[in-house]
Each structure stands twice: as C-alpha cells, then as structure tokens.
Design an enzyme around this catalytic site. Structure first.
Site, short mmCIF file in Angstrom:
data_model
loop_
_atom_site.label_atom_id
_atom_site.label_comp_id
_atom_site.label_asym_id
_atom_site.label_seq_id
_atom_site.Cartn_x
_atom_site.Cartn_y
_atom_site.Cartn_z
N SER A 1 47.28 33.64 37.11
CA SER A 1 46.09 32.80 37.04
C SER A 1 46.38 31.53 36.25
O SER A 1 47.35 30.84 36.51
CB SER A 1 44.93 33.61 36.46
OG SER A 1 43.70 32.94 36.65
N ASP B 1 43.07 35.18 42.97
CA ASP B 1 43.54 35.15 41.58
C ASP B 1 44.40 36.35 41.20
O ASP B 1 44.02 37.50 41.42
CB ASP B 1 42.31 35.09 40.67
CG ASP B 1 42.64 34.72 39.25
OD1 ASP B 1 43.30 35.53 38.57
OD2 ASP B 1 42.25 33.62 38.81
#
Length: 271
Positions: free
Chosen positions: A39, A162
């Site tokens: 991320s 993500d």
C-alpha cells in the site's frame, strides 16, 4: 542474499510516520539490501529503492507538498460525481499515477538501485500477488488501490486492490527472501491499543484492525532462528481514531514524532 531489509506497511496518510523512521535509519547509517512494501509502504518503498541516499529528502518533500493533496484532491461534489459515474470509487487514479511517475523516474522494478517487491490483492484469485519485476508504477498503484477510494488496477487482464488486504506489514516476505536483519517501518497502528467498539462506526474499524494485525503478530512469533527484527516506534500510543484519509494538517508532526522515537530506539537497541 539480502542481509538487511526494510519492510514498509500500509496506512494511507499515516505513511508520513515512515518518513521519520527512514530519517532515523539514514542518520544511523543503516541502508537496505532489500525493500518490501504494501500500500502506501509500496509508494515509500519504491522511492527508497530508487535512490536510498536521496530518499529522505525526496519523501519529506513529497509528503509535505502534494502526495495527499494531489492524489486525493477534489471537493465532496467532485468525489460524489466520480462515484456516481463509476459506481465503485471516489477518486480517479490518474493523479496518483502522475505523482509516482514524476517522483520515481524508473520504468521497471528491475531497474531500481535496491531489490524491491510490493504486494497487491488479486480480485479474481482472491490471493496475494507479489510484484518483483515489470512496470514499477503499475505495480505500486496496484498495491495502493484502496477499495472504494481508488479503482482496481488492471495488469495482464487481472484486477488488483490494495496490498493491505492480504499483507498489512509483509515481514514474512522479507524473511522468505533471505533477510537476516529486518527493520519494520509502519504507520503506528500496531502501537495503538484496541478496545471493544462502543459505536456503530467503530465496529468495522476494530474488525479491520484485528484482520490487519494478526498476520503480522504470527509472522513475528514464527521467525526462524538467526533473524533479527526491529519494529521502529512511531511515538504514538493513543487509541486509534477514525481515519481521515485526506487530513494533511499533522504530516510534519507525524514525521518529527516518529523520527525522534526511532532515533532513540536505534541508539539504544540497534546501534
């Protein structure tokens, strides 16, 4: 073999804490042989891997200027307009792509100065996917594609969200790749105490935090012999509060707080 690894976790705007930790590592003369991120940690990690000597300056400037303002810009009207048009997300991914492209002037992962890997979650396979080669910006965007905020990134016909969905702090990957000394740069969540939710909005947040933290705890508990791990402190201990993903008012304070805490830790524990 990767002797020293930097592992960078996810956490949106809280990724500023990792910049302070990096500054403390840089001042201590500690540089990575391997960088692993997820991320926002993939974004920070790519900048580190591109040029470790310049990473502190580049990331400090990036976070204090436009990484959040540019990537997640727009009024509520524009965000709701994007949601109405797409049905799945509030922000287009173009602005974040532009930030990455002008910050990390490297086309492919294998061209980075330091070996780098980042992780994203495959929608079709419901599994983690590690990017160790190929287009750098696409891989980092896939790792940063927060569901609901950004669209999934399509690579090779596969959709990715993500990386924090599958690995919030991917320490296990660094160990698999041969790291013997691991420095964990994170956003401070693992230091913030959790308590049972008392309000409706807290239920999802607490459940998500449990899911985020348990794998990291298991990885730490099952480290093979001879692996040294340093989880750098962020300097924050207050209970977790609602995530305001566009709040940039405390970025400089976050960087300084984690820098001071990590500097003290390195002097006493990892010198």
């Amino acid at each position: 073999m990767a002797e020293t690894a930097f592992v960078l976790g996810g956490g949106g705007v809280l990724g500023a804490y990792e910049v302070g930790m990096l500054r403390a590592l840089d001042e201590a003369g500690i540089r990575p042989d391997l960088v692993v991120g997820t991320s926002v940690g993939a974004l920070n990690g790519a900048v580190i891997a591109a040029d470790p000597a310049e990473a502190v300056a580049r990331l400090t400037g990036l976070w204090r200027s436009d990484v959040v303002r540019t990537a997640f810009a727009g009024s509520w009207v524009s965000r709701l307009s994007t949601l109405a048009r797409t049905g799945t997300h509030l922000h287009p991914i173009g602005p974040l792509r532009a930030v990455l492209s002008r910050t990390v002037r490297v086309s492919r992962i294998e061209e980075l100065a330091v070996p780098f890997q980042c992780v994203a979650a495959s929608v079709e396979r419901a599994a983690a996917h590690w990017f160790a080669s190929g287009p750098l910006v696409d891989a980092v965007l896939a790792s940063c594609a927060v569901p609901g905020l950004l669209p999934p990134v399509v690579i090779g016909g596969e959709h990715f969200y993500d990386g924090g969905l599958v690995h919030s702090i991917p320490i296990g990957r660094a160990v698999q790749l041969g790291a013997k000394r691991v420095f964990v740069l994170h956003v401070g969540r693992i230091e913030r105490p959790l308590s049972p939710p008392r309000r409706f909005w807290e239920v999802g947040m607490v459940a998500f935090e449990i899911a985020r933290r348990h794998r990291f705890a298991e990885d730490l508990a099952t480290l093979p012999p001879g692996v040294e791990v340093h989880v750098l402190p962020s300097g924050v201990t207050e209970p977790l509060s609602p995530l305001r993903y566009r709040d940039v008012s405390q970025i400089s304070a976050c960087i300084e707080r984690s820098y001071e805490a990590s500097r003290g830790y390195l002097r006493n524990r990892a010198g």
